[in-house]
Design an enzyme around this catalytic site. Structure first.
Site, PDB file in Angstrom:
ATOM      1  N   ASP A 181       0.871  -1.285   0.146  1.00  0.00           N
ATOM      2  CA  ASP A 181       0.014   0.086   0.035  1.00  0.00           C
ATOM      3  C   ASP A 181       0.784   1.132   0.152  1.00  0.00           C
ATOM      4  OD1 ASP A 181       0.896  -0.770   2.724  1.00  0.00           O
ATOM      5  OD2 ASP A 181      -0.741   0.732   3.580  1.00  0.00           O
ATOM      6  N   GLU A 218      -0.081  -1.314   5.628  1.00  0.00           N
ATOM      7  CA  GLU A 218       0.853  -0.935   6.593  1.00  0.00           C
ATOM      8  C   GLU A 218       1.013   0.458   6.793  1.00  0.00           C
ATOM      9  OE1 GLU A 218       4.819   0.466   7.708  1.00  0.00           O
ATOM     10  OE2 GLU A 218       3.659   1.224   6.129  1.00  0.00           O
TER      11      GLU A 218
END
Length: 398
Positions: free
Chosen positions: A97, A159
């Site tokens: 991400d 994350e």
């Protein structure tokens, strides 16, 4: 969960290897696939396309690929790709991400890999989609038959927001390996420790009334003033008790970040809310810290007859430390020529440690470029990264 298997027992064919693009082509593809994670629903996106693209490339290189949905999170997936077999082995880990962005502050399209000034620009080039093509390029040199212990490439979800991808893996007990390197941007310098992060909300509810007579209400703002004094006293005590010279800021920190209370100068404040963060050093227990805060704050609320709520704004990230004499630390220091150090930012390292792995953070790019407009990865970092990763594979898998 989607699971598919590659042929891990035979040498890669030329045609299979050719289906895997070059490093540049891989990063172009990954940058073009939006995978923002955010606590804000208007920004949050799935990472499935990134994970499945990585899975296709790794299967073509003979990895067995497992894609796991993150429980309770629609559209969020982790990937575990394994080459070879054994009870030990090495994990090369990264998150799929990125953070949100402001396109008005970018000189080029964030989703188009753009080369200028010997740099690759694009959202996630540094933090940290750029790590995956380099890890795959390093792995391309080996087959399952070459390996005595497995090589695992791990790709996680979310994350940048919840870290729920790494949490889910720790709860599931996978992957299993002996060593793990997380490719966060550290300018290829090994990192063996970081502080934890606790982000907390404290709320006092009292009773409003006319300001001319304090007896008509219970002032939540005055209660918060006293509570702030208790928090700052706790901070002072912790900073006297705990110190780690490996950090630039050697003590734990507590920052009162924002406060909101009341609605008028001539009304007794009925509600006040404080947000603060606490960054503990390795060795400090986060639940003990929360209990210490409650022990000091609850009496304030009770004495002032205020209703109190104390809860995390986000799930905490524990502090992380791998001993300086650990085998992984020593190997990474030898490969890079740099002594392992600490960083101020948090990573997924605590959850890989929970899986029983010696863990270290080390990857291309600088944290100074992460979360910034015109994020970039220096081209000079590419070849050294592949060389270091192949050194790790030779040390822990061959």
């Amino acid at each position: 969960m989607h699971q598919s298997r590659g042929d891990t027992g035979s040498r890669k064919s030329i045609s299979s290897a050719e289906t895997v693009p070059s490093v540049r082509e891989m990063l172009e593809r990954l940058v073009a696939l939006p995978s923002i994670s955010s606590a804000s629903a208007e920004w949050d996106q799935s990472n499935e396309a990134v994970v499945r693209t990585l899975g296709e490339w790794l299967e073509a290189l003979g990895f067995s690929v497992e894609i796991l949905a993150v429980p309770g999170m629609t559209g969020k997936f982790n990937l575990i790709a394994t080459l070879g077999r054994g009870s030990g082995g090495l994990v090369l880990s990264g998150h799929t991400d990125t953070v949100p962005f402001d396109d008005k502050r970018w000189q080029s399209d964030p989703f188009t890999l753009t080369e200028r000034d010997n740099r690759w620009y694009g959202l996630g080039t540094c933090d940290m989609k750029g790590f995956f093509p380099l890890a795959i390029e390093a792995a391309r040199a080996y087959t399952a038959a070459d390996l005595k212990q497995p090589l695992i490439i791990l790709a996680t979800a979310d994350e940048e927001s919840s870290m729920n991808g790494a949490r889910a893996l720790a709860e599931a007990g996978k992957p299993e390996a002996r060593y793990a390197v997380i490719g966060e941007p550290t300018s290829l310098r090994p990192v063996r420790m970081h502080k934890g992060i606790m982000m907390e909300r404290l709320t006092f509810e009292g009773r409003s009334g006319h300001s001319s007579d304090p007896g008509l209400g219970r002032n939540a703002l005055e209660g918060m003033h006293e509570a702030l004094g208790e928090l700052l006293a706790l901070r002072e005590g912790w900073q006297k008790q705990y110190r780690n010279p490996n950090f630039d800021v050697q003590v734990p920190t507590l920052n009162p970040g924002c406060i909101h209370g009341g609605d008028s100068f001539n009304r007794i404040c009925a509600r006040c809310e404080l947000h603060f963060d606490l960054r503990p050093l390795p060795g400090m227990n986060m639940e003990s810290l929360r209990q210490a805060i409650l022990h000091r704050i609850q009496p304030v609320a009770e004495r002032r007859e205020l209703t109190m709520e104390f809860e995390p704004l986000f799930d905490s990230v524990p502090p992380f430390e791998t001993p300086s004499d650990a085998a992984l630390v020593k190997v990474c220091e030898q490969l890079t020529g740099h002594t392992a150090r600490s960083v101020a930012f948090a990573t997924e390292a605590p959850w890989l440690q929970k899986l029983g792995m010696e863990t270290l953070v080390m990857g291309p790019g600088s944290i100074d470029q992460a979360h910034q407009p015109d994020e970039f990865l220096e081209l000079s970092q590419l070849e050294p990264t592949v060389k270091i990763l192949r050194g790790l594979i030779r040390q822990f898998c061959l």
